[in-house]
Design an enzyme around this catalytic site. Structure first.
Site, PDB file in Angstrom:
ATOM      1  N   ASP A  29      -4.152   1.526   7.369  1.00  0.00           N
ATOM      2  CA  ASP A  29      -3.651   2.897   7.243  1.00  0.00           C
ATOM      3  C   ASP A  29      -4.801   3.825   6.848  1.00  0.00           C
ATOM      4  OD1 ASP A  29      -2.227   5.221   6.915  1.00  0.00           O
ATOM      5  OD2 ASP A  29      -1.271   4.637   5.041  1.00  0.00           O
ATOM      6  N   HIS A  48      -3.055   4.481  -3.253  1.00  0.00           N
ATOM      7  CA  HIS A  48      -1.936   5.089  -3.965  1.00  0.00           C
ATOM      8  C   HIS A  48      -1.863   4.754  -5.446  1.00  0.00           C
ATOM      9  CE1 HIS A  48       0.527   5.968  -0.077  1.00  0.00           C
ATOM     10  NE2 HIS A  48      -0.712   6.414  -0.034  1.00  0.00           N
ATOM     11  N   LYS A  74       3.550   5.741  -4.263  1.00  0.00           N
ATOM     12  CA  LYS A  74       2.375   6.601  -4.235  1.00  0.00           C
ATOM     13  C   LYS A  74       2.161   7.220  -5.605  1.00  0.00           C
ATOM     14  CE  LYS A  74       0.159  10.100  -1.442  1.00  0.00           C
ATOM     15  NZ  LYS A  74      -0.019  10.588  -0.096  1.00  0.00           N
ATOM     16  N   ASP A 108      -6.701   9.720  -2.408  1.00  0.00           N
ATOM     17  CA  ASP A 108      -6.086   8.988  -1.290  1.00  0.00           C
ATOM     18  C   ASP A 108      -6.581   9.549   0.041  1.00  0.00           C
ATOM     19  OD1 ASP A 108      -4.271   7.376   0.119  1.00  0.00           O
ATOM     20  OD2 ASP A 108      -2.718   8.911   0.049  1.00  0.00           O
ATOM     21  N   TRP A 166       8.215   5.433   3.494  1.00  0.00           N
ATOM     22  CA  TRP A 166       7.408   6.215   2.550  1.00  0.00           C
ATOM     23  C   TRP A 166       7.847   7.666   2.660  1.00  0.00           C
ATOM     24  CZ3 TRP A 166       4.018  10.288   3.842  1.00  0.00           C
ATOM     25  CH2 TRP A 166       3.453  10.899   2.707  1.00  0.00           C
ATOM     26  N   HIS A 176      -0.890  -1.685   2.818  1.00  0.00           N
ATOM     27  CA  HIS A 176      -1.599  -0.737   3.673  1.00  0.00           C
ATOM     28  C   HIS A 176      -3.036  -0.793   3.202  1.00  0.00           C
ATOM     29  CE1 HIS A 176       1.627   2.248   5.332  1.00  0.00           C
ATOM     30  NE2 HIS A 176       1.679   1.053   5.884  1.00  0.00           N
ATOM     31  N   ASP A 206      -0.211   0.480  -0.966  1.00  0.00           N
ATOM     32  CA  ASP A 206      -1.305   1.110  -0.222  1.00  0.00           C
ATOM     33  C   ASP A 206      -2.418   1.286  -1.249  1.00  0.00           C
ATOM     34  OD1 ASP A 206      -2.970   3.413   0.510  1.00  0.00           O
ATOM     35  OD2 ASP A 206      -1.576   3.793   2.150  1.00  0.00           O
ATOM     36  N   ASP A 229      -7.915   8.162   2.702  1.00  0.00           N
ATOM     37  CA  ASP A 229      -7.726   7.393   3.928  1.00  0.00           C
ATOM     38  C   ASP A 229      -8.974   7.339   4.802  1.00  0.00           C
ATOM     39  OD1 ASP A 229      -4.927   6.317   3.975  1.00  0.00           O
ATOM     40  OD2 ASP A 229      -4.472   8.423   3.567  1.00  0.00           O
ATOM     41  N   GLU A 266       7.049   1.906   0.196  1.00  0.00           N
ATOM     42  CA  GLU A 266       5.674   2.220  -0.220  1.00  0.00           C
ATOM     43  C   GLU A 266       5.654   3.270  -1.330  1.00  0.00           C
ATOM     44  OE1 GLU A 266       3.385   3.851   3.017  1.00  0.00           O
ATOM     45  OE2 GLU A 266       1.508   3.826   1.886  1.00  0.00           O
TER      46      GLU A 266
END
Ligand code: RNT
Ligand code: ZN
Length: 412
Positions: free
Chosen positions: A322, A258, A224, A290, A181, A282, A255, A292, A222
């Site tokens: 993640d 993303h 995004k 995003d 990524w 993820h 992910d 997380d 990955e």
């Protein structure tokens, strides 16, 4: 009758075998990200986090040395049921005392302590080149930089990481998933969108020219949508990464933070499964962006789990966590997120999937809704407790975590 026996009967009435569900969950590996323990700082350059990602909060107890991070991981693993893998980033390289680690030249020896750690615990290792938080990231660009010095530096880093991934696989006997990524992008409207993507493509081609055993190393890419400070353009966009993955026969990684906020990864899994032998995830929790946040037992996590399970894809999906929350106890954050992911998988394994599909195909959508809703309050918790009991893991982890906080974390 104990609660599990009761739940077993209840699920049997739906045509669901709880024993099978427990067995399947026991054999499902979750790759646990190491970076929840230290707010994604690592041990090599120890620069502030950048690359459009951010941790917020300064809860006491951040791991600042390999020993501390390993001790924290042990605490986490001791409170998790099921099969785990350790997911490392290249910035967690461990040098000799006083050694200045050059990311373009990292070697297996920098990860020997991690291999020893993994071997002693009988687990595999996944890996990630770290294309962020480093002086060689220039103008927010790495593999797509117009500056050949920068680009070549990161190409070398990528190749070094492939060699290290193969070393992990060889040492642990378990294949290594290596995820690429990059943060590259622009805050404002770029004049050239093609150029950076063409350079990224070329850089990836060069990295992948490094020979590796495809049975030992799975390379994932990955995508995004945007990063903080990089809102207008992301080089590694969804279309780029999906196209590149199929062009080179590597594995796409999604992910779930993303994508645009109304897009859901749960809806994308089936499409990717039709065209890829393996896919990677993820699992995170984006709150408006995003962000997380720690994974919860929420609707989208359950829906993602359902898509993996009911498409018989548990052995085709590399499942990794993640997220990084520095505002609460990090150990608890870690455990809560991984357990919720496992709980979601269990929830999915306890669905009468054939019955539900049949209702859909017979257009009995009224019954489909009624049954799906009924299943939401079926006794998944009792099966979860049984799963924990068999794994010898207590269901209450917070007491243990708070004790560890008092005895270890606050003293750091
Ligand atoms: C960033 C990506 C990436 C990172 C980790 C640390 O937006 O999600 O996976 O979170 O590599
Ligand atoms: Zn991610």
């Amino acid at each position: 009758m104990n609660r599990y026996e009761g739940a077993k009967e209840k699920y049997a009435a739906y045509g669901v075998d709880t024993e099978k569900a427990i067995e399947a969950l026991k054999n499902t590996t979750v790759s646990v990200h190491c970076w929840q323990g230290d707010d994604v700082v690592g041990f090599d350059s120890r620069e502030a986090l950048s690359g459009g990602i951010q941790t917020t909060g300064n809860y006491p107890g951040r791991a600042t040395t390999p020993e501390e991070l390993m001790a924290d991981l042990d605490k986490v693993f001791s409170l998790l049921p099921g099969k785990m893998k350790l997911n490392l980033h290249a910035c967690y390289a461990i040098g000799a005392p006083g050694e200045k680690i050059d990311r373009s030249k990292i070697e297996p020896r920098h990860f020997k302590p991690w291999v020893d750690f993994a071997k002693a615990r009988g687990i595999g290792i996944d890996f990630n080149p770290t294309f962020f938080a480093h002086p060689m990231v220039k103008d927010n660009l790495t593999l797509s930089s117009p500056d050949d010095n920068v680009r070549n530096y990161w190409i070398e880093h990528g190749k070094a990481c492939i060699r290290i991934s193969e070393y992990f696989a060889n040492e642990t006997g378990i294949p290594c998933v290596m995820n690429i990524w990059i943060p590259d992008g622009y805050k404002d409207i770029p004049a050239d969108r093609l150029g950076p993507r063409a350079r990224f493509k070329d850089s990836l081609d060069k990295i992948l020219a490094e020979p590796y055993d495809k049975k030992k190393v799975y390379i994932t890419l990955e995508s995004k949508v945007f990063g903080i400070g990089l809102e207008s353009y992301t080089v590694g966009s969804g279309e780029f990464c999906l196209s590149y993955s199929s062009y080179k026969g590597i594995t796409p990684l999604m992910d779930n933070g993303h994508y645009h906020p109304t897009e859901v990864v749960s809806d994308k899994i089936s499409a990717l499964l039709l065209f890829n032998e393996k896919i990677a995830l993820h699992v995170t929790r984006p709150v408006r962006w995003d962000s997380d946040h720690v994974v919860l037992f929420d609707d989208e996590t359950k829906e993602i789990a359902k898509e993996i399970v009911r498409n018989n894809a548990l052995d085709r999906v590399f499942i990794a966590t993640d997220y990084f929350d520095a505002s609460i106890n990090r150990i608890s954050a870690w455990i809560t997120g991984v357990r919720n992911l496992q709980k979601a998988l269990l929830f999915a394994l306890l669905q009468p999937n054939d019955t539900l599909k049949k209702l859909q195909n017979e257009n009995r959508l009224t019954e489909l809704m009624a049954l799906s809703e009924e299943l939401k309050t079926a006794p998944v918790g009792d099966v979860w407790e049984e799963f924990l009991r068999r794994a010898n893991v207590k269901s209450n982890y917070i007491d243990e975590v708070l004790k560890y906080e008092k005895e270890v974390l606050v003293k750091r």
